[in-house]
Design an enzyme around this catalytic site. Sequence first.
Site: not given
Ligand code: 9MR
Length: 467
Positions: A163, A205, A242, A271, A273
């Site tokens: 990111e 990513n 997402h 990732e 969803d």
């Molecule tokens: O799913 C993850 C969630 O449990 C955490 O609280 C969050 C914190 O930043 O991160 C989420 O996963 C993220 C991933 O690491 C990077 N891309 C976005 C995902 C969803 O927020």
Amino acid sequence: MTTPRQRYRRGRLAAAFGGLAAATLAVTLAVPAAAAASTLQAAAAESGRYFGTAIAASRLNDGTYTTIANREFNMITAENEMKMDAMQPSRGQFNWSSGDRIVNWARQNGKQVRGHALAWHSQQPGWMQNMSGSQLRTAMLDHVTQVASYYRGKIYAWDVVNEAFADGSSGARRDSNLQRTGNDWIEAAFRAARAADPGAKLCYNDYNTDNWQHAKTQAVYNMVKDFKARGVPIDCVGFQAHFNSGNPVPSNYHTTLQNFADLGVDVQITELDIEGSGSSQAQQYQGVVQACLSVARCTGITVWGVRDTDSWRASGTPLLFDGSGNKKAAYTSVLNQLNQGGTPVPNPGNPTQPGTTPTPTPTQNPGTGSCTATYSEGQKWNDRFNGTVTIRANTAISGWSSTVTVRQPQRIIATWNGSPTWDSSGNVMTMRPSGSGALAAGQTVSFGFTVQHNGDWTWPTLTCSAS
Ligand code: 9MR
């Protein structure tokens, strides 16, 4: 080869996803679909792809969760446990325990691991958040080196940098403490990761990079193009994917994935969803799977959790299983789409040529007790091959088990039509029937698997035991 229902589905999809469906139709005709598989990992493996999920260590004690995860997925991402704050809570003090729980669970169950994530502006430990300049650069590179070294040899692909680009129309890098250490922080992280784990694929990513028209997509594309031109070690690009009603699956998704792949990198959906429900959600999932299947270098798809209730945005019910672990319509559409086959990975322009590999030795076990296991070769790709074992009952039997032993450095990375267990080395798989193993005299049953050969094409050795 297609049922009227499948043709109907393609028609519907063509309306929803434009040129995407037409591209895949040609692919489907060129590559006849194998027998329908009944799990996501098995269906994906038939075209050489993986199907993965994010796993939370806190849920590994939940039997419903682990049963589904073990059955359906063969690539595991730690949802939070391998991020910078989890791995190095205090400077110089690494905490491997939660990451190890996930990696060990995956490997003990014959699955591969996507590492997530080595360098990111978010979820930094407090001590790092307060750093800047060359001190931060050094700390970041040290983190990359230490974590990638610790997991060396156990990771299929690392999200080296996550990111790093801004949302909106600027096409600029995201402002962050890491970005302020200098624009070259990303390539420095990739070089450190390559040195620490030369066997892992190294990925960039990001999210909101799905629509080819978006400035952020173009900006990431230009960075990858530049990295490839200058020899920065990058192997893959992850598309988080997402989606929700405000950010739907774009009709040009296939174009985006293909254009990145054409730069000479693998692409992966990392990732996935999609918020929603019912047939609308199912169709969008189908479109994403179809886009990946039509791109030779789209090597796999990972969904961001198992059940809706496991999701980081549970209220949007964005996953393939409901809170009780039941398969949703989205699950069925993904499985059906995977079962229609796709362009095999890796690049079909560089396939495994018959005759260029050593001739493997066929093995057949005469059978202890009263069954015989026979190996037959399946589809081959540059980096892996499929195999089928047929169990034949010589007399009536009430059950069987079959061991499949592969030679190091080979690894079995997917299985279907059976329940595998593994020895501690990971080289010996014992396959048992998923249901009743009773067979009449002369009756046969088959199971299959994918071997990542790592340069060794030797066929597995087999045994069969009847009970
Ligand atoms: O799913 C993850 C969630 O449990 C955490 O609280 C969050 C914190 O930043 O991160 C989420 O996963 C993220 C991933 O690491 C990077 N891309 C976005 C995902 C969803 O927020």
